[in-house]
Design a protein around this motif. Structure first.
Motif, PDB file in Angstrom:
ATOM      1  N   THR A  30       0.830  -1.219   0.000  1.00 12.44           N
ATOM      2  CA  THR A  30       0.000   0.000   0.000  1.00 12.44           C
ATOM      3  C   THR A  30       0.859   1.262   0.000  1.00 12.44           C
ATOM      4  O   THR A  30       0.385   2.339   0.340  1.00 12.44           O
ATOM      5  N   LEU A  51       2.479  -3.405   9.588  1.00  9.41           N
ATOM      6  CA  LEU A  51       1.202  -3.260   8.887  1.00  9.41           C
ATOM      7  C   LEU A  51       1.185  -4.247   7.717  1.00  9.41           C
ATOM      8  O   LEU A  51       2.228  -4.784   7.335  1.00  9.41           O
ATOM      9  N   ASP A  81      -5.526  -1.911   6.604  1.00 13.03           N
ATOM     10  CA  ASP A  81      -6.609  -1.043   6.132  1.00 13.03           C
ATOM     11  C   ASP A  81      -7.912  -1.827   6.038  1.00 13.03           C
ATOM     12  O   ASP A  81      -8.297  -2.281   4.971  1.00 13.03           O
ATOM     13  N   PHE A 125      -6.611   1.093   9.859  1.00  6.03           N
ATOM     14  CA  PHE A 125      -6.365   2.480   9.428  1.00  6.03           C
ATOM     15  C   PHE A 125      -7.685   2.987   8.818  1.00  6.03           C
ATOM     16  O   PHE A 125      -7.803   3.198   7.631  1.00  6.03           O
ATOM     17  N   ARG A 139      -9.647   9.544  -3.998  1.00  2.00           N
ATOM     18  CA  ARG A 139      -9.972   8.988  -2.681  1.00  2.00           C
ATOM     19  C   ARG A 139     -11.347   9.421  -2.185  1.00  2.00           C
ATOM     20  O   ARG A 139     -11.728   9.058  -1.064  1.00  2.00           O
ATOM     21  N   LYS A 178      -8.573   8.927   9.994  1.00  4.48           N
ATOM     22  CA  LYS A 178      -7.639   9.549   9.034  1.00  4.48           C
ATOM     23  C   LYS A 178      -8.408  10.337   7.995  1.00  4.48           C
ATOM     24  O   LYS A 178      -9.633  10.195   7.889  1.00  4.48           O
ATOM     25  N   HIS A 179      -7.713  11.248   7.198  1.00  4.94           N
ATOM     26  CA  HIS A 179      -6.330  11.673   7.334  1.00  4.94           C
ATOM     27  C   HIS A 179      -6.395  13.119   7.785  1.00  4.94           C
ATOM     28  O   HIS A 179      -6.897  13.961   7.032  1.00  4.94           O
ATOM     29  N   MET A 222      -4.304   9.500  12.011  1.00  8.08           N
ATOM     30  CA  MET A 222      -3.237   9.551  11.000  1.00  8.08           C
ATOM     31  C   MET A 222      -3.242  10.911  10.328  1.00  8.08           C
ATOM     32  O   MET A 222      -4.252  11.308   9.737  1.00  8.08           O
ATOM     33  N   PHE A 225      -0.920  13.157   4.123  1.00  7.00           N
ATOM     34  CA  PHE A 225       0.348  13.353   3.400  1.00  7.00           C
ATOM     35  C   PHE A 225       0.593  14.821   3.096  1.00  7.00           C
ATOM     36  O   PHE A 225       1.721  15.267   2.974  1.00  7.00           O
ATOM     37  N   ASP A 257       1.371   8.662   7.897  1.00 10.88           N
ATOM     38  CA  ASP A 257       0.969   7.892   6.730  1.00 10.88           C
ATOM     39  C   ASP A 257       2.228   7.251   6.142  1.00 10.88           C
ATOM     40  O   ASP A 257       3.357   7.528   6.557  1.00 10.88           O
ATOM     41  N   TYR A 258       1.993   6.398   5.152  1.00 11.86           N
ATOM     42  CA  TYR A 258       3.040   5.527   4.637  1.00 11.86           C
ATOM     43  C   TYR A 258       4.223   6.330   4.079  1.00 11.86           C
ATOM     44  O   TYR A 258       4.056   7.077   3.119  1.00 11.86           O
ATOM     45  N   MET A 289       5.372   5.138   9.933  1.00 12.04           N
ATOM     46  CA  MET A 289       4.922   4.042   9.081  1.00 12.04           C
ATOM     47  C   MET A 289       5.840   3.912   7.884  1.00 12.04           C
ATOM     48  O   MET A 289       5.867   4.776   7.002  1.00 12.04           O
ATOM     49  N   GLU A 465      -6.514   5.552  -3.852  1.00 14.46           N
ATOM     50  CA  GLU A 465      -5.257   6.298  -3.737  1.00 14.46           C
ATOM     51  C   GLU A 465      -4.498   6.266  -5.059  1.00 14.46           C
ATOM     52  O   GLU A 465      -4.373   5.226  -5.683  1.00 14.46           O
TER      53      GLU A 465
HETATM   54  C1  GLC Z   1      -1.599   4.598   2.326  1.00 16.45           C
HETATM   55  C2  GLC Z   1      -2.782   5.507   2.629  1.00 16.45           C
HETATM   56  C3  GLC Z   1      -3.346   5.329   4.011  1.00 16.45           C
HETATM   57  C4  GLC Z   1      -3.198   3.891   4.435  1.00 16.45           C
HETATM   58  C5  GLC Z   1      -1.714   3.612   4.590  1.00 16.45           C
HETATM   59  C6  GLC Z   1      -1.443   2.153   4.968  1.00 16.45           C
HETATM   60  O1  GLC Z   1      -0.631   5.326   1.635  1.00 16.45           O
HETATM   61  O2  GLC Z   1      -2.583   6.906   2.432  1.00 16.45           O
HETATM   62  O3  GLC Z   1      -4.717   5.745   3.964  1.00 16.45           O
HETATM   63  O4  GLC Z   1      -3.860   3.664   5.670  1.00 16.45           O
HETATM   64  O5  GLC Z   1      -0.986   3.942   3.426  1.00 16.45           O
HETATM   65  O6  GLC Z   1      -1.827   1.318   3.920  1.00 16.45           O
END
Ligand code: GLC
Length: 713
Positions: A30, A51, A81, A125, A139, A178-179, A222, A225, A257-258, A289, A465
Motif C-alpha cells: 500500500t 502493517l 486497512d 487504518f 480517494r 484519518k487523514h 493519522m 500526506f 501515513d506511509y 509508518m 489512492e
Molecule cells: C496509504 C494511505 C493510508 C493507508 C496507509 C497504509 O498510503 O494513504 O490511507 O492507511 O498507506 O496502507
C-alpha cells in the motif's frame, strides 16, 4: 511502578525507537519502497509494529519473534486497512454514506472488527473521514462524502463499531481515524498536491469530523500526506500539538501515513532524515509508518539536540499504552487464536448484512417510462459492459482480505434472481480499451433482447489512492458501446460502477434508467438484482453533489451565496456561459419506485433562546401504490450573520418507511446551540436573528419546504 514505566526504564535507545517504528509486511502493498526482512528487526527490537499482515498463523509467527525472542518481549501492534469489511466486503464508504444510517455504519464496522480480529489484526487504518468535494480526487471513494456533519456522524459510528465496548476483546480493534486534515481539498483534485484552504474552511469543514472522532474515543489518528499552506500535516505542530492534543486533549497515538516522515525532505521542510524525524516527533507523531526515518534519523536528531529524550519517551509511552489497552501484553495471541475463527453462521449473517447494506446504497439517479422494476415475466435480457461479470471490481480499491471468488457479479446476481429469463452476457468493451468487433457483437446481442442492461464505469485502478482523474467521463470505448446500444431504441438500464460521480449528461438524457452502484462489495450482484427486480425499493441517496461537468468542480450544496447568486439567463450573476450552474443531481438525490409528498413543516417554538431546543416536524405521505422508504434532510440557513453563511447547512437526516397510501410524521429535536458557527475570530458564535428551516428529499431548492425560526438574544 507500572508496566510501562518499568519498560521505559529498561529500554535502550534503539528499543525505544523500535516501538515507534512500523514496518510493512507484504500480504498487500500500500505504499512505495522496498519491503525489508522484518524478522531480524523484530528480534532485535528495531521493529515494534507491523502493517499489511493478517492471518492467525502469520500474525502468531511474528508475534512469537517479538514476545519470545526479543530482549524485552514487547508484543507487536499489527495494523491493516480494514476500511469497509475484512473478509466480507461491504459497500465502499462513499456508497455506505448514502444510507444516512449510523446504526448500519456501526454494524458493518462491528462485523469487520470481528473478522479482522479473528485474523490477528489489532488496529485498522480507518475510518477515513476526509470531507471530499472534488470528484477528480480518487480517494473520494473512501470518504463519507461532502458534508462535515455526515463525516462526523460516520466517524463516531465507525469508532463505536470497530472498537466495541472493550478494546481488550479479540473482536475489537483499535481505529486510526484519518487523514487529519484537509486531504480532500488537494489542488485541482490531484493526488498528494498542496492544500490551500482558508482558516474558516479548515475549522468549519475539515476539522469537525476529527473533533468528533476524539470525543468518540478514537485510539489513533493519522495525519495526511499533504501540506496545508506549506506546512506538511506530518510536521504540523500547531494542528497536531495545538489543536488536537492541546485544545481537544487527544492523548492517543499519532501514526504517520506511509513513508510520510521521510517525505518531509521532498516537501522541502527538512534537509535530511534527522531533521525530518525531529520535525515529526516534535509535532507529536508517535509512529513512523514504513519510512524508517525514526530508526535512521532520531539518534542523530538527539545528538544534534533537535529533540529531547522526554519527547521520545512520551511517544513510546503512548504506543505501549495502546498495546496495553488492546490486551496485547496479557495475551498477544488472543487475536488470531484458533478459538476466535469466524463461524459459518457468522459469515452467513455478515453476507446478509452486506447484501442489505449494498442494496440500500444503490442510488436510482434517473427513471423514465416505468422501465423498472424489471417485469417478473421478462424472457430475454442482454447484460453488456466491462463491469457485467466483474467480481474483483465489486470489492473496491481497499479490499482488505476480501476475495474476488467470493464476490457476486452483476450477471450472476441477475441469473439467480431471474431463473426463467434468458440472460445473454457480453463485455462489449473494456473499462479503458475496446475493440470495434466487441461492440458490434454486444449490439447484436441487445438487438435480439427485450431489454438491455449496460454495466459501465470504473475499474478499481481508476479510483482510490493515486486515482485522480482530470476527465470524469466514461472512457471512449464505453461511450461508443453505450451510444450504439441506445441507438437500438430498446429500453436501456445503465448501472454505473464507480468511486465518484461521472460526468455523463448524454447518458442521463438518453437511457431509461441510470443507477449509481458504486463498488458494492461481496454481495454486489445480488443487491443490484434485488433493486432491478423490485424485491427492494431503492432508498439510496447521494452523499456528494453530482456535477454536470468537471469544470464545475468543486461543487457542493453548502456554498456561500455570493453577492450575485446564480440567476439563469443573467450574465452578471454567479453562473457559466456554457452550462447551468446547478448540479446534474443535488446532494441527497435518490429516486424511489414510490413517491412521497411533504407538508405541514412546523418549528416549535418559532422564537427560541440560545439555551433552548426546537422541535421540527413534517408530515410525509406515500401517495403511490408501492411501499417505500423516504430519507429526509433537515437543513438550516443563518440568513444574516457577522460572516456570510452557507445557503444550506445539514443538521439531520431521518428515514421513514410507509405502506402504499400511508402517512407519517418525522421529528427532529435540535438544540439552538447547534446553530452556532465559526465566527470571525474562529471561535464558535451563535448570533440572534432569523434562521430558515428547510426539510426535503435533497439539497435541491425545488425539493425543500421551509419555515422560519427567530433566535432571540
Ligand atoms: C496509504 C494511505 C493510508 C493507508 C496507509 C497504509 O498510503 O494513504 O490511507 O492507511 O498507506 O496502507
Amino acid at each position: 511502578m507500572g508496566r510501562i514505566d518499568r519498560l521505559l526504564a529498561a529500554m535502550t535507545l534503539d528499543e525505544k525507537i523500535g516501538q515507534l517504528n512500523m514496518a510493512a509486511g507484504s500480504r498487500v502493498v500500500t505504499g512505495p519502497g522496498a519491503r525489508r526482512d522484518v524478522e531480524e528487526g523484530i528480534r532485535s527490537g528495531r521493529i515494534g509494529n507491523l502493517l499489511n499482515v493478517w492471518g492467525g498463523k502469520e500474525v502468531h509467527a511474528v508475534q512469537h519473534l517479538a514476545v519470545e525472542q526479543s530482549r524485552l518481549g514487547i508484543p507487536l501492534l499489527i495494523g491493516l486497512d480494514v476500511m469497509h469489511g475484512h473478509r466480507t466486503i461491504f459497500p465502499v464508504p462513499l456508497a455506505e454514506a448514502g444510507l444516512f444510517d449510523p446504526a448500519t455504519w456501526e454494524r458493518t464496522a462491528r462485523i469487520a472488527a470481528k473478522e479482522a480480529g479473528a485474523d490477528g489484526v489489532a488496529l485498522t487504518f480507518a475510518p477515513m473521514v476526509d470531507v471530499a468535494r472534488d470528484p477528480r480526487w480518487g480517494r473520494m471513494v473512501e470518504s463519507p462524502g461532502e458534508d462535515p456533519w455526515v463525516a462526523a456522524e460516520f466517524a463516531a459510528a465507525k469508532i463505536r463499531g470497530f472498537q466495541g465496548r472493550d478494546l481488550q476483546e479479540a473482536a475489537s480493534i483499535a481505529v486510526t481515524t484519518k487523514h487529519l486534515c484537509g486531504y480532500g481539498a488537494v489542488s485541482a483534485g490531484r493526488e498528494y498536491a498542496s492544500v490551500d484552504v482558508s482558516e474558516r474552511t479548515l475549522h468549519e469543514v475539515h476539522l469537525p469530523p476529527f473533533a468528533t472522532a476524539v470525543s468518540a474515543g478514537t485510539a489513533a489518528i493519522m495525519p495526511a500526506f499533504i501540506d496545508i499552506a506549506g506546512v506538511p500535516m506530518t510536521a504540523n505542530a500547531p494542528l497536531l500539538q495545538g489543536w488536537l492534543r492541546g485544545m481537544h486533549a487527544f492523548d492517543g497515538v499519532l501514526i504517520s501515513d506511509y513513508n510520510a516522515i521521510a517525505e518531509l525532505c521532498n516537501h522541502g521542510v527538512a534537509s535530511d532524515t534527522a531533521e525530518a524525524a525531529a520535525l515529526a516527533l516534535r509535532a507529536g507523531v508517535d509512529v513512523d509508518m514504513a519510512s524508517e526515518a525514526y530508526v535512521q534519523g532520531l539518534p542523530e536528531a538527539l545528538r544534534r539536540g533537535l529533540v529531547g529524550m522526554a519527547e521520545l519517551d512520551a511517544s513510546v509511552s503512548r504506543v505501549l499504552t495502546l498495546k496495553e489497552r488492546l490486551g496485547l501484553f496479557d495475551d498477544p495471541y488472543r487475536r488470531g487464536a484458533a478459538g476466535h475463527t469466524v463461524s459459518a453462521r457468522r459469515t452467513a449473517t455478515a453476507r446478509q448484512l452486506a447484501r442489505e447494506t449494498a442494496r440500500r446504497a444503490i442510488v436510482l439517479l434517473t427513471h423514465r417510462h416505468g422501465v423498472l422494476p424489471i417485469a417478473p415475466g421478462a424472457r430475454h435480457i442482454a447484460v453488456v459492459g466491462p463491469l457485467a461479470s466483474a467480481r474483483h471490481e465489486m470489492l473496491g480499491p481497499w479490499p482488505s482480505a476480501g476475495r474476488a471468488d467470493e464476490a457476486v457479479s452483476i450477471v450472476e446476481g441477475l441469473q439467480k434472481a431471474l431463473p426463467n429469463c434468458r440472460i445473454d452476457h457480453l463485455a462489449g468493451a473494456g473499462t479503458a480499451a475496446t475493440k470495434r468487433s466487441a461492440i458490434s457483437a454486444a449490439v447484436e446481442s441487445c438487438r435480439a433482447a427485450e431489454l438491455a442492461i449496460l454495466c459501465l464505469g470504473e475499474d478499481v485502478s481508476m479510483s482510490g489512492e493515486g486515482g485522480s482523474r482530470a476527465d470524469l467521463g466514461l472512457p471512449d470505448g464505453q461511450r461508443t458501446l453505450a451510444e450504439a446500444i441506445l441507438e437500438l431504441g430498446k429500453p436501456v438500464i445503465v448501472l454505473l460502477t464507480s468511486g465518484r460521480p461521472l460526468t455523463v449528461p448524454w447518458l442521463f438524457e438518453r437511457a431509461d434508467a441510470v443507477l449509481a452502484t458504486w463498488f458494492l462489495g461481496s454481495e454486489a450482484g445480488n443487491a443490484i438484482a434485488d433493486v432491478l427486480t423490485g424485491k427492494f425499493n431503492p432508498t439510496g441517496k447521494l452523499p456528494v453533489t453530482w456535477p454536470r461537468a468537471v469544470g464545475q468542480v468543486p461543487l457542493f450544496y453548502g456554498q456561500r451565496p455570493s453577492g450575485r447568486p446564480a440567476k439563469p439567463g443573467e450574465r452578471l450573476s454567479s453562473c457559466y456561459l456554457d452550462i447551468p450552474a446547478t448540479p446534474q443531481f443535488a446532494f441527497g438525490h435518490g429516486l424511489s419506485y414510490a413517491s412521497f409528498t411533504l407538508a405541514e413543516l412546523r418549528c416549535t417554538p418559532a422564537v427560541a433562546r440560545a439555551d433552548e431546543s426546537i422541535k421540527v416536524t413534517v408530515a410525509v405521505h406515500n401517495h403511490s401504490a408501492i411501499a417505500g422508504e423516504a430519507t429526509l434532510f433537515l437543513f438550516v440557513r443563518d440568513v444574516v450573520a457577522s460572516v456570510a453563511r452557507p445557503v444550506l447547512e445539514l443538521k439531520g437526516a431521518r428515514r421513514i418507511a410507509l405502506e402504499p397510501g400511508a402517512r407519517g410524521t418525522l421529528r427532529w429535536q435540535l438544540p439552538v446551540a447547534s446553530l452556532a458557527f465559526v465566527g470571525a475570530d474562529l471561535g464558535l458564535v451563535l448570533e440572534p436573528g432569523r434562521f430558515e428551516i428547510h426539510v426535503g428529499h435533497s439539497a435541491d431548492p425545488g425539493e425543500l419546504i421551509s419555515c422560519n425560526l427567530e433566535v432571540s438574544s
